[in-house]
Write a protein that holds these residues in place. Sequence first.
Motif, PDB file in Angstrom:
ATOM      1  N   LYS A  48       0.832  -1.208   0.000  1.00  0.00           N
ATOM      2  CA  LYS A  48       0.000   0.000   0.000  1.00  0.00           C
ATOM      3  C   LYS A  48       0.862   1.253   0.000  1.00  0.00           C
ATOM      4  O   LYS A  48       0.578   2.213  -0.715  1.00  0.00           O
ATOM      5  CB  LYS A  48      -0.937   0.011   1.213  1.00  0.00           C
ATOM      6  N   THR A  49       1.917   1.247   0.797  1.00  0.00           N
ATOM      7  CA  THR A  49       2.809   2.407   0.868  1.00  0.00           C
ATOM      8  C   THR A  49       3.492   2.631  -0.472  1.00  0.00           C
ATOM      9  O   THR A  49       3.578   3.762  -0.954  1.00  0.00           O
ATOM     10  CB  THR A  49       3.865   2.211   1.970  1.00  0.00           C
ATOM     11  N   LEU A  50       3.955   1.555  -1.081  1.00  0.00           N
ATOM     12  CA  LEU A  50       4.616   1.672  -2.378  1.00  0.00           C
ATOM     13  C   LEU A  50       3.665   2.247  -3.417  1.00  0.00           C
ATOM     14  O   LEU A  50       4.033   3.129  -4.191  1.00  0.00           O
ATOM     15  CB  LEU A  50       5.136   0.302  -2.824  1.00  0.00           C
ATOM     16  N   THR A  51       2.443   1.784  -3.427  1.00  0.00           N
ATOM     17  CA  THR A  51       1.442   2.287  -4.373  1.00  0.00           C
ATOM     18  C   THR A  51       1.156   3.766  -4.115  1.00  0.00           C
ATOM     19  O   THR A  51       1.032   4.559  -5.039  1.00  0.00           O
ATOM     20  CB  THR A  51       0.140   1.473  -4.265  1.00  0.00           C
ATOM     21  N   PHE A  52       1.098   4.148  -2.853  1.00  0.00           N
ATOM     22  CA  PHE A  52       0.801   5.527  -2.473  1.00  0.00           C
ATOM     23  C   PHE A  52       1.886   6.497  -2.931  1.00  0.00           C
ATOM     24  O   PHE A  52       1.592   7.600  -3.387  1.00  0.00           O
ATOM     25  CB  PHE A  52       0.621   5.611  -0.955  1.00  0.00           C
ATOM     26  N   ILE A  53       3.158   6.102  -2.824  1.00  0.00           N
ATOM     27  CA  ILE A  53       4.251   7.037  -3.134  1.00  0.00           C
ATOM     28  C   ILE A  53       4.838   6.832  -4.529  1.00  0.00           C
ATOM     29  O   ILE A  53       5.751   7.554  -4.907  1.00  0.00           O
ATOM     30  CB  ILE A  53       5.384   6.960  -2.082  1.00  0.00           C
ATOM     31  N   LYS A  54       4.302   5.906  -5.320  1.00  0.00           N
ATOM     32  CA  LYS A  54       4.928   5.574  -6.602  1.00  0.00           C
ATOM     33  C   LYS A  54       4.959   6.719  -7.602  1.00  0.00           C
ATOM     34  O   LYS A  54       5.840   6.780  -8.442  1.00  0.00           O
ATOM     35  CB  LYS A  54       4.276   4.354  -7.234  1.00  0.00           C
ATOM     36  N   ASP A  55       4.035   7.638  -7.553  1.00  0.00           N
ATOM     37  CA  ASP A  55       3.981   8.714  -8.531  1.00  0.00           C
ATOM     38  C   ASP A  55       4.720   9.973  -8.100  1.00  0.00           C
ATOM     39  O   ASP A  55       4.730  10.960  -8.820  1.00  0.00           O
ATOM     40  CB  ASP A  55       2.520   9.067  -8.846  1.00  0.00           C
ATOM     41  N   ASP A  56       5.327   9.941  -6.940  1.00  0.00           N
ATOM     42  CA  ASP A  56       6.041  11.113  -6.445  1.00  0.00           C
ATOM     43  C   ASP A  56       7.456  11.117  -7.010  1.00  0.00           C
ATOM     44  O   ASP A  56       8.172  10.132  -6.910  1.00  0.00           O
ATOM     45  CB  ASP A  56       6.075  11.115  -4.918  1.00  0.00           C
TER      46      ASP A  56
END
Length: 91
Positions: A52-60
């Motif tokens: 979930k964390t990886l998905t949340f920050i992937k576009d930053d």
Amino acid sequence: MLNKSNELLFKEFYQMTNELCISLGVNIQSNMNYFEMFRAACERVSTKKLSKTLTFIKDDDNWLFKKMQEIIFKELLRRGHASEMQGEFSR
């Protein structure tokens, strides 16, 4: 991510990582840098939360978030749960 100075980013990253390590019972060694502390904390976090964390920050595009993505991705890969995401996150 808001444009913040590198100094402020490191301060916030250190504080977050330190609190995460303490809450997860990670033994912080004096010779560990921030990224090693974050990696050690990731080893204790559930696969679901890491994904979930990886998905949340992937576009930053922030360099610090990219480093965090790399650490989380490597941990998920080590656990055998990142193969479906490899195209998106491998660098």
